[in-house]
Scaffold this active site. Structure first.
Site, PDB file in Angstrom:
ATOM      1  N   GLU A 127       0.897  -1.129  -0.031  1.00  0.00           N
ATOM      2  CA  GLU A 127      -0.012   0.027   0.193  1.00  0.00           C
ATOM      3  C   GLU A 127       1.022   1.250  -0.085  1.00  0.00           C
ATOM      4  O   GLU A 127       2.223   1.096   0.228  1.00  0.00           O
ATOM      5  CB  GLU A 127      -0.719  -0.020   1.322  1.00  0.00           C
ATOM      6  N   GLY A 131       4.679  -0.654   2.970  1.00  0.00           N
ATOM      7  CA  GLY A 131       5.754  -1.250   1.991  1.00  0.00           C
ATOM      8  C   GLY A 131       6.488  -2.493   2.775  1.00  0.00           C
ATOM      9  O   GLY A 131       5.868  -3.509   2.997  1.00  0.00           O
ATOM     10  N   SER A 132       7.324  -2.233   3.143  1.00  0.00           N
ATOM     11  CA  SER A 132       8.289  -3.122   4.119  1.00  0.00           C
ATOM     12  C   SER A 132       7.464  -3.318   5.109  1.00  0.00           C
ATOM     13  O   SER A 132       7.662  -4.877   5.818  1.00  0.00           O
ATOM     14  CB  SER A 132       9.583  -2.479   4.357  1.00  0.00           C
ATOM     15  N   GLU A 367      10.479  -7.724  -3.185  1.00  0.00           N
ATOM     16  CA  GLU A 367      10.390  -9.008  -2.292  1.00  0.00           C
ATOM     17  C   GLU A 367      11.320  -8.686  -1.065  1.00  0.00           C
ATOM     18  O   GLU A 367      12.070  -9.506  -0.881  1.00  0.00           O
ATOM     19  CB  GLU A 367      11.090  -9.951  -3.254  1.00  0.00           C
TER      20      GLU A 367
END
Length: 387
Positions: A127, A131-132, A367
């Site tokens: 969003e 993120g992370s 990722e």
């Protein structure tokens, strides 16, 4: 761990590499120039990939996949990684293995059509404000009369424009933990065309042209209880169980691109002549080649070891993070040095080097950023000591 490939692995590598060179390379220039992968090319190449047995090769045999072990799958991914990302991801698709977590009914509706190349899936976690830190997601799902009502926004959602459905992760409550309150997360299947679900264009990306990203918006989007993937409030468990090897997939594709860039650099250094001799004879060039080969070998070994350990059931989070971190940072270095060896020609679009250089940048972000990988590695080192 054996370092020599088996006969089956050699055959898979050779078959995949030949397919990439024959069916994907010829379309790279068009995709790079236009930033678009035409649907007719997708269908044409996809049909050939299915015929060659390369489509959905990441999946187990019981659902129609190739049933590759993790190490062999990574070798396959490395060969696909040589080509433009949009081409190999879309045309030689790998349905997300999170689909294996579905019920029998969900598998019939979503998994098997993806295996047959009749549907595409996409995953929606990220969003604008999460993120992370996925626990920070603001998009929510609430229960109402037995249904679920979804609200919020997801962005950076890869290839959602062509996907037939999304697997969406939403906050569904809060739980108290020793470290304070944490959001509960639940995964949902959401079909395109569902009322309250909108897909709109995302952002123009310098990396991986043709591999698009979209914004997903949910406005009182109503879903039945049967749309839940896995258990309610157990979305992270579902993701961690079925998406664990994605960092290794990123590492493997980086290996393929780095090999391609190094091959160009070696051939150019061996043939280009300046000041009366081949430039490869100058230490300023030859030492670059040596360092590139060394870093590539190190990334190979870390990735293959992690893949082997995954199959043995002994892989750790740090193993996968080390492979992802090393391979992505290695690719950036190899791509940059390959361009330096070529000089000005390295930046021209007649060669794939400037593309590989651009594409390398995103690998250290998606990722799990390089910083997140270092956090995982250091955490595993410190935990036994109470750190």
């Amino acid at each position: 761990m054996h370092f020599a490939m088996t006969e089956e692995q050699s055959m898979i590598v050779e078959t995949t590499r030949a397919f990439v060179e024959r069916e994907l390379y010829p379309h790279e220039a068009l995709v790079e120039r236009t930033g678009h992968l035409p649907r007719e090319i997708i269908q044409e190449v996809k049909a050939k990939a299915i015929e060659a047995g390369l489509y959905a090769a990441n999946m187990p045999e019981e659902v129609g996949g190739a049933g590759l072990d993790t190490l062999t799958w990574l070798m396959y991914e490395k060969e696909l990684g040589r080509a433009n990302y949009a081409l190999h991801w879309t045309c030689v698709a790998r349905p997300s293995n999170i689909l294996l977590a579905g019920t029998d009914e969900q598998k019939e509706r979503y998994l098997y059509p993806c295996m047959a190349g009749k549907k595409w899936d996409c995953l929606a976690m990220t969003e604008p404000g999460a993120g992370s830190d996925l626990r920070g997601m603001a998009a929510t799902a609430r229960q109402e009369s037995g249904d679920w009502i979804l609200n919020g926004t997801k962005h950076f959602i890869s290839h959602a424009d062509i996907a037939d459905f999304a697997i969406v992760f939403m906050a569904t409550g809060v739980e108290e933990t020793p470290r304070g309150p944490k959001k509960k997360i639940t995964a949902f299947f959401v079909d395109k065309g569902t009322a309250g679900f909108t897909v709109r264009d995302g952002y123009q990306n310098v990396s991986h042209r043709g591999y698009t990203n979209q914004v997903l918006e949910f406005d009182e989007c109503r879903l039945p209880a049967s749309a839940v993937l896995g258990e309610v409030d157990k979305g992270f468990e579902v993701a961690n169980t079925w998406l664990g090897a994605t960092r290794l997939q990123v590492a493997a594709t980086c290996l393929g691109r780095a090999e391609r860039a190094l091959q160009y650099a070696v051939e150019y250094a061996a043939g280009r002549q300046q000041f009366g001799q081949k430039i490869g004879k100058f230490q300023g060039v030859s030492f670059k080649l040596a360092d590139m080969a060394l870093e590539l070998k190190a990334a190979h070994l870390l990735t293959w070891e992690a893949g082997w350990k995954f199959d043995q059931g002994t892989v750790t989070e740090a193993d996968m993070s080390m492979a992802k971190l090393k391979a992505t940072e290695m690719l950036a270095m190899v791509a940059d040095e390959a361009i330096q060896i070529h000089g000005g020609m390295g930046l021209m679009d007649e060669l794939p080097l400037e593309r590989i250089w651009r594409d390398a940048r995103v690998e250290r972000i998606w990722e799990g950023t390089s910083e997140i990988q270092r956090h995982i590695i250091s955490r595993e080192l410190l935990r036994p000591h109470g750190g």
